[in-house]
Motif scaffolding. Structure first.
Motif, mmCIF file in Angstrom:
data_model
loop_
_atom_site.group_PDB
_atom_site.id
_atom_site.type_symbol
_atom_site.label_atom_id
_atom_site.label_comp_id
_atom_site.label_asym_id
_atom_site.label_seq_id
_atom_site.Cartn_x
_atom_site.Cartn_y
_atom_site.Cartn_z
ATOM 1 N N UNK A 15 0.876 -1.135 -0.068
ATOM 2 C CA UNK A 15 0.045 0.141 0.104
ATOM 3 C C UNK A 15 0.944 1.176 -0.102
ATOM 4 N N UNK A 16 1.735 1.394 0.798
ATOM 5 C CA UNK A 16 2.998 2.560 0.775
ATOM 6 C C UNK A 16 3.239 2.635 -0.781
ATOM 7 N N UNK A 17 3.879 1.457 -1.350
ATOM 8 C CA UNK A 17 4.345 1.604 -2.595
ATOM 9 C C UNK A 17 3.244 2.235 -3.865
ATOM 10 N N UNK A 18 2.035 1.677 -3.471
ATOM 11 C CA UNK A 18 0.999 2.532 -4.500
ATOM 12 C C UNK A 18 0.753 3.656 -4.026
ATOM 13 N N UNK A 19 0.990 4.073 -2.893
ATOM 14 C CA UNK A 19 0.755 5.654 -2.590
ATOM 15 C C UNK A 19 1.819 6.443 -3.078
ATOM 16 N N UNK A 20 2.949 6.019 -3.024
ATOM 17 C CA UNK A 20 4.254 6.818 -3.485
ATOM 18 C C UNK A 20 4.055 6.786 -4.974
ATOM 19 N N UNK A 21 3.457 5.991 -5.876
ATOM 20 C CA UNK A 21 3.296 6.037 -7.171
ATOM 21 C C UNK A 21 2.092 6.887 -7.574
#
Length: 80
Positions: A15-21
């Protein structure tokens, strides 16, 4: 208990990776119609790597769990 903690950590990293994107476009620090800024490119690379790596970890865990379940089922059929 340890497996639940690992899966939770992988899910949060995903989820953190998706947020960064998504953040440069959601928050608005990437202007529309312009070339990507260095910060946006960084977020896309880091977020994509984080989301991709954690997704692979979750898929690997699911495959291992499925393998364990099918192995247990085979042992139960032979003895039962």
């Amino acid at each position: 208990m340890r497996a639940k903690l690992g899966v939770t950590a992988l899910a949060l990293l995903f989820l953190a990776g998706l947020w960064l994107v998504a953040a440069p476009f959601v928050v608005g620090y990437q202007p529309r119609g312009t070339a990507l800024t260095a910060a946006t490119v960084n977020d896309l690379w880091i977020g994509g790597a984080l989301a991709g790596g954690s997704f692979l970890g979750l898929a690997w865990y699911a495959a291992d769990l499925l393998h364990e379940l099918t192995t247990r089922r085979g042992k139960l059929r032979r003895t039962g």
